[in-house]
Structures are given as C-alpha cells and as structure tokens.
Design an enzyme around this catalytic site. Sequence first.
Site, PDB file in Angstrom:
ATOM      1  N   HIS A 202      34.239  28.853  39.726  1.00 14.12           N
ATOM      2  CA  HIS A 202      35.260  29.154  38.427  1.00 14.12           C
ATOM      3  C   HIS A 202      36.308  29.923  38.295  1.00 14.12           C
ATOM      4  CE1 HIS A 202      32.078  32.541  38.079  1.00 14.12           C
ATOM      5  NE2 HIS A 202      32.727  32.871  36.920  1.00 14.12           N
TER       6      HIS A 202
ATOM      7  N   ASP B 111      28.173  31.804  38.270  1.00  8.57           N
ATOM      8  CA  ASP B 111      27.364  32.195  37.207  1.00  8.57           C
ATOM      9  C   ASP B 111      26.286  31.471  36.561  1.00  8.57           C
ATOM     10  OD1 ASP B 111      28.584  34.724  38.627  1.00  8.57           O
ATOM     11  OD2 ASP B 111      30.316  34.887  36.274  1.00  8.57           O
TER      12      ASP B 111
ATOM     13  N   HIS C 178      29.445  28.739  31.073  1.00  9.42           N
ATOM     14  CA  HIS C 178      30.118  29.920  31.422  1.00  9.42           C
ATOM     15  C   HIS C 178      31.343  30.005  31.081  1.00  9.42           C
ATOM     16  CE1 HIS C 178      30.353  33.767  33.184  1.00  9.42           C
ATOM     17  NE2 HIS C 178      31.112  33.619  33.897  1.00  9.42           N
TER      18      HIS C 178
ATOM     19  N   ASP D 270      36.622  37.371  39.550  1.00 13.19           N
ATOM     20  CA  ASP D 270      36.175  37.821  40.960  1.00 13.19           C
ATOM     21  C   ASP D 270      35.435  36.979  41.961  1.00 13.19           C
ATOM     22  OD1 ASP D 270      34.342  37.175  38.631  1.00 13.19           O
ATOM     23  OD2 ASP D 270      32.686  38.431  39.241  1.00 13.19           O
ATOM     24  N   HIS D 271      35.602  35.351  41.378  1.00 15.62           N
ATOM     25  CA  HIS D 271      35.476  34.594  42.075  1.00 15.62           C
ATOM     26  C   HIS D 271      36.225  33.329  43.182  1.00 15.62           C
ATOM     27  CE1 HIS D 271      30.822  34.249  40.896  1.00 15.62           C
ATOM     28  NE2 HIS D 271      31.926  35.054  39.913  1.00 15.62           N
TER      29      HIS D 271
ATOM     30  N   HIS E  69      37.398  32.926  36.471  1.00 10.87           N
ATOM     31  CA  HIS E  69      37.443  34.118  36.941  1.00 10.87           C
ATOM     32  C   HIS E  69      37.840  34.721  37.995  1.00 10.87           C
ATOM     33  CE1 HIS E  69      34.457  33.889  33.401  1.00 10.87           C
ATOM     34  NE2 HIS E  69      35.482  34.009  32.967  1.00 10.87           N
TER      35      HIS E  69
ATOM     36  N   HIS F 161      25.945  36.379  42.123  1.00  9.63           N
ATOM     37  CA  HIS F 161      25.784  37.439  41.643  1.00  9.63           C
ATOM     38  C   HIS F 161      24.916  38.331  42.501  1.00  9.63           C
ATOM     39  CE1 HIS F 161      29.524  38.921  39.311  1.00  9.63           C
ATOM     40  NE2 HIS F 161      29.307  37.486  39.035  1.00  9.63           N
TER      41      HIS F 161
HETATM   42 ZN   LIG Z   1      31.940  34.088  35.679  1.00  9.38          ZN
END
Ligand SMILES: [Zn+2]
Length: 369
Positions: free
Chosen positions: A165, A246, A222, A169-170, A167, A275
Amino acid sequence: MAAAVVAALRGPGLKGVPILRALLQGASPRVRLQHSRSPLQTKHEPGPWPPGLEYIPKKKAKNPMKAVGLAWYNLYARTWLGYLLYKKQLQRARHRFPDGHSAVQPRVFNGVKVLPIPVLLDNYSYLIIDTQSKLAVAVDPSDPRAVQAAIEKEGVTLVAILCTHKHWDHSGGNRELRRHHRGCRVYGNPQDGIAHLTHPLCHQDMVSVGRLQFQALATPGHTRGHMVYVLDGEPYKGPSCLFSGDLLFLSGCTMLNSLDLIMGLGDDTLLWPGHEYSEENLSFAGLVEPENMAREKKMQWVQQQRLQYRSTCPSTLGEEKTYNPFLRTHCLALQEALGPLPGAGGDAGPSRARILEELRRRKDQHKGK
Ligand SMILES: [Zn+2]
C-alpha cells in the site's frame, strides 16, 4: 469504503448534518447530502433518501481529536510533508537501530530464499530470491539503504518491487531503489496512489520472476488499494508465503471480505507481516479471550524472542487461526468470551461483521491506554 472517509463523514466538523453513506455500487461513497426535512419528519426519521444510501445518525460526544487525527493522516499519506516526516523517522530509526530493530532468520526452501529486513522502528521489508537465477523481488522496501545492503550482500539483481500500500513506511524506498536498479518494476494497486508505481495490478494478477510466482490479492480496508501477495509454494515444493503488509490493521466493512480471502489460503501458509506487532497483538488477544491456551503458549515464546530482540516472524495461518481474534469471528469460544453485544440481537447470535466491529472498537481502546 475507506474507513477514513467514514470517519470524516461522521466527524465533528459536520455538526448537526445527518450523514448518508453510499452502499455498494450506485452513488459515490464520498457523497454527502444535505437533507431537507419535511415538516412531518421527526428528528429521528430523516428519510426518504435515494435508494442505495444508508442513514447514519451522528453519534453524540464524538472525540473532537478525530478531526485533527484525520487532517494529520491526510497530510502524512497524501502530501510531501508526509514524505519529509518519513525521512525524519528513517534517520532516527537508523540512529537508534543501526543493525535493525530485530534479529531475523531467513528461510530457505528448494532454491528460494525469504529474507526479512528489519527497517524503521518496527517495519519489515522482505527480499525474496530465486537462488538459481539470482533474481530478487522486494516487498515494501521502506528503507532503501537497508534493502540495498541486503541485495549487495546476497549478490542478487533486484527486478521487481511489490508494494502492499501507499504509506511511506511501506513504499518510501521505491524511488531510490529504482534509481539504483534501472528497469526494476514497481507493482501495486493503482487505486492507492503508490509513489513511483510502474506496473498497476488488479485482483488475482500474477507476477513471475524466475521460479517465483506471486499472486496479488486486493484486500481493501487499511487503505482503499491495499494488496497482499501470495508466493506460490508449488514451484519450489515448499510452503506458500503470504506477505500481508498492514492487512490486519483494518477497520470498516470491507475488512471481513479481505480476511475471508486470506482464511481460504492453506493453513501451512507462512505469514510475513509488515510490522513486528506480535507481542502487542497477543496481549490484546488475551484481553478478549483470556482462556485461550494456544495464545498463552505463543505469548510465552514471543516474549522470550523479544527479550533478545529476535523477530517473531513468520507464523503460519493455521497457528493464527487458533489465537488471532480477527481470524476467529466464526468461533463460538470467541463469541462467548466477548459476551452479549449491544445491538446484535436475534437467536442466531451476533453477525461476524458485528463481532469484527466490536473487536476493532476494543483494539482501539486498548491502544489508547
Ligand atoms: Zn499502513
């Protein structure tokens, strides 16, 4: 519908305005209609509305911070300010954990290697290698430096990036890795606006790299365009692997379908999440189902691992089904542990969607403590 949109529609900024939610097809889910109440309509009976729309009365005493949180989320997810913030987080995490937040253990099957790469404060990227051709695929490469170091150490060529996705942090490492590896393809769901996407995917599309065969599955919740990737174990005669991003941090009505899709995969499928959240998740599971012995046993092992900063991934889907409440909404044991749910009604007991909603509510409360 994206949970954020629902939250926005229900938010305190819309004081006094009844909210209409578009159901399934028909009207756009973002539609917000100002009602014109006829004199005969009472405050609690706002219709009639166009077909396909559901009335959601505004709840009293909503958290006013929700609007602030939503505005912040929009800044983070949709603007370059979010990218700058991610860069800052990256710097801090590299300083705090120069060797990564956890010690990881790669898994090697017949000619296929799955290497978790600990990045940021608790994220995992993955490098999946076809050891014969030395071709590699990266999943969610958020720290390009850490992923590049793994590529060099393994002596492989990066040919594709699979993004779960948008975000940062991905997806934050897409640009730099593309710069290093000309021709590297970036796959993902175009609905999510993933940075530097080159190869848009649809639900059930396949991506093949050497002996590696991935199937993309759309799992909205998400984010609108969240996707997970299933590496088929058949070509290398090993367990399939699910890279779930996520997926389990979902909310909203789309969640049940997404989870059911995953439940249909084999019990021996290895689960590689986005995570390191096992301890937190199991502690929540203990609150809702304290008598669950499988959870207790897993928790003891996880705590041992975390004492030494060891990664707890992967688990198997079969294991998760024994203790993860989000995968147990059909289980009587969980339903009994939750007790009667307000608004559930009926002899048939609460629906799975209602149970899921309750789990999500309790999880949010748990996080807030
Ligand atoms: Zn995320």
